[in-house]
Write a protein that holds these residues in place. Structure first.
Motif: not given
Length: 236
Positions: A58, A72, A136, A139
């Motif tokens: 993303g 994302d 979003p 990670t």
């Protein structure tokens, strides 16, 4: 006896490319599945988070003109594809596997909850947590920290391409030296990039140790569970 009773295993999506340089290498996928089943057969309860970098990342997508939120979300979908592939590989060799998703995707996977995951692991299933956190700007490292804390794992095992944490990138600096163990504070002070800061902080604040090792060497996962010192332990 295995070193840990319940683990959160973080796998790199990029490592799934194997020798192909893209997508999913069936040989690497099979190697991962066999290593995971070997440890599961020792009585270890296993939760897994796998990245999506072999399909789409993303953050890099947003740098190439994608809207960050949509980028994302594409990355979340990539982790679902990898999770389905890994669950299929595990089931093909006789292991029970369950995919849980952070966003609703029935019938592709079950919607994640802590209690559903723990119940499934205690019943003998390997749980694969996909779609990151479902939000979003986070990670899969942060998704791993979150899931590891939620399922009350004893440790997060971070399977990478290198055999631990070094003073510098060993692939670029031949003089880099390896740590056998390191504290979270040392990681901050030395500016080392083990995981993103959000993920690292979550583990520090919730006292979840991280063990970094090379998952691409077949047999290493069992060595970790047997207590062999082949990687780097991160702790408070």
């Amino acid at each position: 006896m295995a070193r840990f009773k319940r683990i959160l295993l973080k796998l790199s999506g990029e490592s799934l490319m194997g020798k192909q340089g893209f997508g999913i290498d069936p040989e690497r996928l099979d190697d991962y599945a066999k290593q995971i089943k070997e440890v599961h057969d020792m009585g270890v309860q296993i939760g897994i988070v796998i990245g999506g970098g072999n399909i789409f990342r993303g953050l890099s997508g947003s740098q190439n003109g994608f809207d960050r939120v949509k980028g994302d979300q594409m990355g979340m979908c990539a982790t679902v594809i990898n999770s389905l592939a890994l669950s299929s590989a595990l089931e093909a060799i006789g292991a029970k596997a369950k995919v849980l998703t952070a966003i609703r995707m029935e019938p592709i996977g079950e919607y994640y909850s802590k209690w559903k995951a723990i119940e499934a692991m205690e019943a003998g299933s390997i749980c694969i947590f996909s779609a990151g956190t479902g939000c979003p700007y986070f990670t899969t490292d942060t998704g791993s920290s979150l899931r590891g804390i939620e399922i009350e794992a004893d440790v997060m095992l971070k399977g990478t391409r290198v055999d631990g944490i070094y003073t510098a990138d060993p692939e670029k600096d031949p003089t880099a030296t390896k740590f056998s163990d390191i504290t979270y504070d040392e990681i901050y002070n030395k500016g080392l990039k083990v995981m993103d800061l959000t993920a690292t902080t979550m583990c520090k604040e919730n006292n979840l140790p991280i063990y970094v090792f090379n998952m691409d060497v077949v047999g290493n996962l069992k060595k970790v569970m047997d207590g062999e010192n082949i990687g780097t332990l991160v702790h408070n």
